[in-house]
Scaffold this active site. Structure first.
Site, mmCIF file in Angstrom:
data_model
loop_
_atom_site.group_PDB
_atom_site.id
_atom_site.type_symbol
_atom_site.label_atom_id
_atom_site.label_comp_id
_atom_site.label_asym_id
_atom_site.label_seq_id
_atom_site.Cartn_x
_atom_site.Cartn_y
_atom_site.Cartn_z
ATOM 1 C CB ALA A 172 -0.934 -0.010 1.211
ATOM 2 C CB ILE A 179 -4.639 -1.296 -1.784
ATOM 3 C CG1 ILE A 179 -4.316 0.140 -1.362
ATOM 4 C CG2 ILE A 179 -3.625 -2.292 -1.223
ATOM 5 C CD1 ILE A 179 -3.041 0.695 -1.964
ATOM 6 C CB THR A 180 -3.429 -5.242 -6.014
ATOM 7 O OG1 THR A 180 -3.475 -4.386 -7.148
ATOM 8 C CG2 THR A 180 -3.636 -6.681 -6.457
ATOM 9 C CD GLU A 214 3.986 -2.441 -9.245
ATOM 10 O OE1 GLU A 214 2.802 -2.792 -9.164
ATOM 11 O OE2 GLU A 214 4.367 -1.268 -9.042
ATOM 12 N NE ARG A 215 7.070 2.173 -13.263
ATOM 13 C CZ ARG A 215 7.447 3.350 -12.797
ATOM 14 N NH1 ARG A 215 8.645 3.823 -13.085
ATOM 15 N NH2 ARG A 215 6.629 4.061 -12.032
ATOM 16 C CD GLN A 256 -5.152 -6.940 -50.518
ATOM 17 O OE1 GLN A 256 -5.489 -5.772 -50.694
ATOM 18 N NE2 GLN A 256 -4.208 -7.537 -51.239
ATOM 19 C CD GLN A 295 -13.468 -1.921 -35.568
ATOM 20 O OE1 GLN A 295 -13.636 -1.562 -34.403
ATOM 21 N NE2 GLN A 295 -14.272 -1.547 -36.543
ATOM 22 N N GLY A 350 -19.342 -7.180 -34.223
ATOM 23 C CA GLY A 350 -20.338 -7.180 -33.146
ATOM 24 C C GLY A 350 -20.060 -8.248 -32.111
#
Length: 404
Positions: free
Chosen positions: A137, A171-172, A263-264, A300, A358, A362
């Protein structure tokens, strides 16, 4: 490293088998938030023997430190296995990886790095085996990317104890965590932006600690995220990580920055998992979906989308391969390099996932086809572990110097 080894592919296939059997059937419950991910993670640990290995590793570490004052967890050679697991899980349920990573990669690692021998013996065994869930945290409602300067959660000395007050958010694992790492500024009368940041360990159920209910989110629904509130929480010195306010074990700012880098770099593996899953779903859909009497994969514009997904997949996978080689050499990417990996891979995953929606048309907008979930999850990577805007700043500082 230019490709996965035969052993690594066998590991990948075993993880995919577990995912198909134990996670995919529960996706709706995980995505609705009605099923927290923790029992599934524990089952995975048991199925692959990770809990037993972790228990043995922590036992050796702690006994080694008692005997010689040294020792450490041995991760050599396991970097590829860990990143494969992270990637495969991210492709089906990004939230599971987030909950696991914060508990093991941030909470346990912070205690391992900064804690005293007694603190490691007290909290590491339960966290390493995932018997206990951890939370880390630092984020607050008014701080965001200005984690240190905007921090208002504070502790003040009261005899031999500390008194904690404040609030953390986003906070995860916060709603359910058993063990919580909390960063707070020491109220010593100096300007609030210049105050020292201290690290404490809290346990669920402590007087004055309130764990809020899980937030409703756009993505990563399988990872509970919430608020923490501290109202005159009394903390003994045994809960101050390192049990010191000075020297190496004092101010926590450098250690937090190291956590940000970890983390990154992990985001690249998460992004690869999402890209791989979108790629797989779209190729299959393009082969089977028919319009005007032919498969849409013959058009295409559809081929262009698939081709760009393949380029993104190759680029991010090569980034992960380079990361593995760096870790195997005993090195860590700099914060700027980690930020660059995070920036590129998160944008690539988001673009691929949105193009997947996309391509499905739908159907892609319907939860049934799963690309809708992948798009929501991918977008979170552009915010998770620091927004992409702040990554640009860290990359520039790495290139031009800290005065930029």
């Amino acid at each position: 490293m230019i490709e996965w080894s035969e052993t690594e592919l066998l590991i990948r296939d075993a993880i995919r088998e577990f995912v198909d059997k134990e996670i995919r059937p529960h996706l709706d419950a995980l995505e609705s938030g009605t099923l927290p991910p923790y029992d599934i993670i524990r089952k995975m640990f048991a199925s692959f023997g990770i809990d037993a290995l972790a228990r043995e590793s922590v036992s050796k570490l702690l006994s080694g430190e008692r005997g010689s004052g040294g020792g450490g967890l041995a991760f050599g050679g396991q970097e590829a296995m860990a990143l494969i697991a992270v990637s495969e899980l991210a492709g089906v349920s990004l939230g599971i990886v987030a909950s696991l990573g914060v508990s093991i990669g941030l909470t346990a690692q912070t205690i391992l790095t900064k804690g005293t021998q007694a603190q490691k013996e007290r909290w590491l065994p339960g966290l390493a085996t995932f018997e206990k869930v951890g939370a880390w945290a630092i984020t607050e409602p008014d701080s965001g990317s200005d984690a240190f300067g905007g921090m208002k959660t504070s502790v003040r000395r009261d005899g031999d104890e500390y008194v904690l007050n404040g609030q953390k958010t986003f906070i995860t694992n916060g709603p359910y965590a058993d063990t919580i790492i909390v960063y707070a500024k020491l109220d010593d009368g100096s300007d609030i932006r210049d105050r020292k940041v201290l690290t404490f360990v809290l346990d669920k159920g402590m007087p004055g600690l309130t764990q809020g209910k899980p937030f409703k989110k756009m993505g990563m629904m399988s990872s509970p995220t919430g608020e923490l509130f501290f109202s005159d929480v009394r903390l003994g010195r045994d809960r101050l990580l390192g049990e010191s306010e000075t020297g190496r074990d004092g101010d926590s700012k450098a250690e937090v920055k190291s956590g940000f880098a970890v983390e990154r770099i992990g985001v690249a593996a998460l992004a690869l998992g999402i890209i791989n899953e979108c790629h797989r779903l779209c190729v299959d859909y393009a082969k089977n979906r028919k319009l005007w009497g032919q498969e849409i994969g013959r058009f295409q514009l559809i081929q262009l989308k698939l081709a760009k997904m393949e380029v993104a997949r190759i680029n991010v996978q090569n980034m992960v391969f380079q990361l593995i080689e760096t870790l195997r050499a005993g090195k860590m990417p700099t914060l700027a390099e980690a930020s660059a990996m995070k920036l590129y891979s998160s944008e690539a995953a988001t673009e691929v996932a949105m193009e997947a929606v996309q391509l499905f048309g739908g159907n892609g907008y319907m939860a049934e086809y799963r690309v809708e979930q992948l798009a929501r999850d991918a977008k979170s990577l552009m915010i998770y572990a620091g927004s992409n805007e702040i990554q640009v700043t860290h990359i520039a500082k790495g290139l031009l110097g800290p005065r930029v």
